[in-house]
Design a protein around this motif. Structure first.
Motif, short mmCIF file in Angstrom:
data_model
loop_
_atom_site.label_atom_id
_atom_site.label_comp_id
_atom_site.label_asym_id
_atom_site.label_seq_id
_atom_site.Cartn_x
_atom_site.Cartn_y
_atom_site.Cartn_z
N PRO A 1 2.81 -23.49 -8.93
CA PRO A 1 2.72 -22.44 -7.93
C PRO A 1 3.73 -22.65 -6.81
CG PRO A 1 0.93 -24.02 -7.66
CD PRO A 1 1.69 -24.41 -8.90
N ASN A 2 4.22 -21.57 -6.21
CA ASN A 2 5.16 -21.68 -5.11
C ASN A 2 4.97 -20.49 -4.19
OD1 ASN A 2 7.27 -22.09 -3.43
ND2 ASN A 2 8.85 -21.40 -4.88
N PRO A 3 3.92 -20.55 -3.32
CA PRO A 3 3.61 -19.39 -2.51
C PRO A 3 4.78 -18.96 -1.63
CG PRO A 3 2.03 -21.18 -2.14
CD PRO A 3 3.09 -21.70 -3.05
N VAL A 4 4.89 -17.68 -1.39
CA VAL A 4 5.99 -17.13 -0.60
C VAL A 4 5.46 -16.83 0.80
CG1 VAL A 4 7.63 -15.22 -0.46
CG2 VAL A 4 6.89 -16.07 -2.67
N ASN A 5 6.28 -17.07 1.81
CA ASN A 5 5.80 -16.86 3.16
C ASN A 5 6.07 -15.45 3.65
OD1 ASN A 5 4.64 -19.33 3.75
ND2 ASN A 5 6.68 -20.23 4.00
N THR A 6 5.12 -14.56 3.53
CA THR A 6 5.24 -13.25 4.17
C THR A 6 4.08 -13.16 5.15
OG1 THR A 6 3.99 -12.34 2.35
CG2 THR A 6 6.36 -11.99 2.30
N PRO A 7 4.31 -12.55 6.30
CA PRO A 7 3.23 -12.52 7.30
C PRO A 7 2.07 -11.66 6.82
CG PRO A 7 5.10 -11.17 7.98
CD PRO A 7 5.50 -11.85 6.72
N PRO A 8 0.83 -12.06 7.14
CA PRO A 8 -0.30 -11.22 6.78
C PRO A 8 -0.25 -9.92 7.58
CG PRO A 8 -1.00 -13.02 8.20
CD PRO A 8 0.46 -13.24 7.89
N GLU A 9 -0.79 -8.85 7.00
CA GLU A 9 -0.81 -7.58 7.72
C GLU A 9 -2.19 -7.34 8.28
OE1 GLU A 9 -0.08 -5.83 4.22
OE2 GLU A 9 2.07 -6.16 4.26
N PRO A 10 -2.24 -6.57 9.35
CA PRO A 10 -3.55 -6.26 9.91
C PRO A 10 -4.33 -5.37 8.95
CG PRO A 10 -1.85 -4.93 10.95
CD PRO A 10 -1.15 -5.88 10.03
N ASP A 11 -5.65 -5.47 8.95
CA ASP A 11 -6.47 -4.54 8.18
C ASP A 11 -6.61 -3.25 8.98
OD1 ASP A 11 -6.95 -6.23 6.09
OD2 ASP A 11 -8.64 -7.18 7.06
N SER A 12 -6.28 -2.13 8.35
CA SER A 12 -6.43 -0.87 9.08
C SER A 12 -7.36 0.07 8.32
CB SER A 12 -5.07 -0.23 9.30
OG SER A 12 -4.45 0.01 8.06
N THR A 13 -8.40 -0.51 7.72
CA THR A 13 -9.35 0.30 6.97
C THR A 13 -10.02 1.30 7.91
OG1 THR A 13 -9.79 -1.72 5.81
CG2 THR A 13 -11.21 0.13 5.31
N GLU A 14 -10.19 2.53 7.42
CA GLU A 14 -10.78 3.54 8.29
C GLU A 14 -12.28 3.34 8.42
OE1 GLU A 14 -8.84 6.38 6.00
OE2 GLU A 14 -7.33 6.79 7.49
N VAL A 15 -12.79 3.72 9.57
CA VAL A 15 -14.21 3.53 9.87
C VAL A 15 -15.06 4.25 8.80
CG1 VAL A 15 -15.96 3.92 11.63
CG2 VAL A 15 -13.56 3.65 12.27
N SER A 16 -16.10 3.56 8.36
CA SER A 16 -16.93 4.15 7.32
C SER A 16 -17.95 5.12 7.91
CB SER A 16 -17.65 3.03 6.58
OG SER A 16 -18.57 3.58 5.69
N ILE A 17 -18.03 6.33 7.33
CA ILE A 17 -19.08 7.25 7.78
C ILE A 17 -19.93 7.65 6.59
CG2 ILE A 17 -17.77 8.23 9.70
CD1 ILE A 17 -17.37 10.71 7.79
N ARG B 1 -7.45 -12.62 1.63
CA ARG B 1 -7.10 -13.28 2.90
C ARG B 1 -8.24 -14.18 3.36
NH1 ARG B 1 -4.99 -8.18 4.67
NH2 ARG B 1 -2.78 -8.20 4.15
N ARG B 2 -9.47 -13.67 3.18
CA ARG B 2 -10.63 -14.47 3.59
C ARG B 2 -10.66 -15.79 2.84
NH1 ARG B 2 -14.65 -10.64 2.55
NH2 ARG B 2 -13.65 -9.25 4.02
N ALA B 3 -10.18 -15.76 1.59
CA ALA B 3 -10.15 -17.00 0.79
C ALA B 3 -8.84 -17.75 1.01
CB ALA B 3 -10.34 -16.65 -0.68
N ARG B 4 -8.11 -17.35 2.04
CA ARG B 4 -6.86 -18.02 2.45
C ARG B 4 -5.78 -17.96 1.37
NH1 ARG B 4 -10.26 -21.95 3.86
NH2 ARG B 4 -9.07 -23.63 2.90
N LEU B 5 -5.69 -16.80 0.74
CA LEU B 5 -4.54 -16.58 -0.15
C LEU B 5 -3.53 -15.74 0.62
CD1 LEU B 5 -6.92 -16.88 -2.45
CD2 LEU B 5 -5.06 -16.07 -3.91
N GLN B 6 -2.29 -15.92 0.28
CA GLN B 6 -1.24 -15.10 0.86
C GLN B 6 -1.16 -13.80 0.06
OE1 GLN B 6 2.42 -17.14 0.76
NE2 GLN B 6 2.86 -16.43 2.82
N VAL B 7 -1.20 -12.66 0.78
CA VAL B 7 -1.21 -11.37 0.10
C VAL B 7 0.20 -10.83 0.00
CG1 VAL B 7 -1.98 -8.98 0.34
CG2 VAL B 7 -3.58 -10.85 0.76
#
Ligand SMILES: Cc1ncc(COP(=O)(O)O)c(C=O)c1O
Length: 477
Positions: A94-110, A220-226
């Motif tokens: 394995p050779n993970p690549v360094n890309t910055p994580p992105e913010p979650d912008s999931t829309e509010v659930s109704i 991300r929660r499991a600390r994987l790079q997305v």
């Protein structure tokens, strides 16, 4: 390919299915080569001693799945693009690549207020058509059985694992034994279990862009790079992933109907993805959340059915066919990972799914109610999908274009470059419509803009017309 008469000993597999399987196997094994002409319908039917229509059904399916291509009067040929999956090297580091994580912008659930689906809610089966009486009868029967109230087995209830294995074999082309099937309460629990069992924490994973937000969140929660890999009109762009992130250890994909665009991953891309996984020793998680719902031709076989090198972990759910409150999902793992996943299952915190509900689901599937329900829902959803498309048609002049894919439980409505889908979805939600924007499913990154609208709970054309008109008023306000 030999054309000896096709007959299965039990007589239970329809002839067209046997012909389809035979031709597909010949193509995959290389016996039929890319570009090679296959026999005419008439000649083939004559040789086999079956009706032309029977061969036609098999050919249509192979054409739809990209195994064959029709060249008019010249005949029907094996697709030029097909290359058989090749054997793989499994020892790549394995050779993970360094890309910055992105913010979650999931829309509010109704979604689902007081048990009533919100208008255009995504991914929710038609609750009005759920066979409640039958379900209640099975529940009543099983609650009387002492075993149903016991503490569940961590990997799942035996009869449910058996029923699922048989169903997956029949309907999704997956060859798995019951002990390869693990029952978990949710797709995200499947992901967590697999990431833990296969020690993927700290590595990196391809995800589809746009894609189902909980996938990236769970990784991300499991600390994987997305690592975002774009989706085009053939599904995940595997070449892009290979070029930019060749060393990822995992890819999470929705091959049947890409979530949310609805595109099916083409056969060529499926093969490329399996080749990459084999070369890298990477894993592929197939999220087959609604593969049953296809409205043109047959449902496509699962990616897992092509997985000759055991790199695919298949995730399925009963949420889309039965109901999401059931909380029964499942995964199929390669034979050589059964012991590892079994161990991980015993140390997870969820402690197994309620055995009573597993027992009811097992009987529902084994007695054929499941297959009948899917068939009924497929017809119903095709109608409801058409109702929503028709209700939206007059608004094309306002910039809304319906993109009708072959399957799925929602429509993607393109809004072009002039309109802001994030703002539209926010306004819609403020007015009580459970509409999502494509941009939010791309975590805010620029690109194609659109709205995602569920159709499964629309009960009439009048209702569809009224709701769309109200939505448009809210958007224009
Ligand atoms: C893309 C996708 N995958 C998986 C799921 C899984 O569901 P569950 O956790 O209900 O099994 C959903 C549900 O909406 C989905 O849309």
């Amino acid at each position: 390919m030999t054309s000896s008469p096709v007959r299965d000993a039990s007589g239970t597999v329809p002839l067209h299915e046997q012909i389809y399987t035979r031709i597909r196997a010949s193509i995959e094994s290389g016996q039929l080569k890319p570009g090679q002409r296959v026999g005419s319908l008439r000649a083939f039917a004559g040789e086999l001693g079956v009706a032309r229509g029977t061969v036609q059904v098999a050919y249509d399916r192979l054409l739809g799945e990209g195994y064959l291509m029709a060249k008019g009067p010249a005949g029907t040929f094996v697709s030029e693009k097909i290359t058989s999956p090749r054997p793989h090297r499994l020892d790549a580091a394995p050779n993970p690549v360094n890309t910055p994580p992105e913010p979650d912008s999931t829309e509010v659930s109704i979604e689902m207020d007081g048990g009533v689906p919100a208008p255009f809610q995504l991914g929710l089966p038609a609750l009005d058509e759920f066979p409640r009486k039958l379900w209640t009868r099975l529940l009543t029967q099983h609650v009387r059985k002492a075993g149903s109230l016991a503490k569940p087995a961590p990997a799942g209830f035996g009869p449910l694992r058996e029923a699922l294995a048989a169903y997956l074999q029949r309907s999704r082309g997956i060859d798995a034994r019951p002990h390869q099937v693990f029952v978990v309460p949710a797709y995200t629990a499947s992901l967590a279990l697999i990431l833990d069992a296969l020690a993927l924490t700290g590595t990196s994973a391809w995800v589809e862009q746009p894609g189902y937000p909980p996938t990236a969140q769970s990784l991300r929660r499991a600390r994987l790079q997305v690592l975002n890999v774009p989706v085009d009109d053939q599904g995940l762009d595997v070449a892009y992933g290979r070029q930019h992130f060749p060393d990822a250890r995992l890819a999470v994909v929705t091959p049947s109907h890409q979530s949310p665009t609805g595109v099916a991953l083409t056969l060529q891309r499926r093969i490329e993805l399996l080749d990459w996984a084999g070369d890298q020793g990477a894993w592929v998680i197939e999220d087959d959340y609604d593969g049953e719902y296809r409205y043109r031709g047959h449902p496509l076989p699962a990616l897992k059915s092509l997985d000759t090198c055991d790199r695919v972990i298949y995730c399925g759910t009963l949420s889309k066919v039965l109901y999401p409150g059931l909380r029964l999902s499942y995964l199929v793992v390669p034979q050589n990972q059964v012991a590892t996943v079994d161990l991980a299952c015993r140390r997870t915190v969820h402690g197994g799914c309620p055995e009573l509900l597993q027992a009811v689901a097992a009987e529902f599937i084994a007695e054929g109610h499941f297959a009948r329900h899917i068939k009924h829902m497929r017809t119903l959803y095709a109608q409801r999908r058409a109702m929503l498309a028709q209700a939206l048609a007059p608004y094309e002049q306002d910039g809304l274009t319906v993109c009708l894919q072959d399957g799925g439980m929602h429509l993607l409505v393109d809004v072009g470059d002039e309109l802001d889908d994030l703002v539209m979805a926010r306004r819609a939600r403020e007015a009580g419509f459970a509409v999502h924007s494509l941009t939010a499913w791309r975590h805010g990154a620029p690109g194609r803009r659109g709205l995602l609208m569920g159709f499964t709970n629309l009960r009439s054309q009048d209702e569809a017309d009224r709701l769309v008109a109200e939505l448009m008023r809210a958007l224009k306000a």
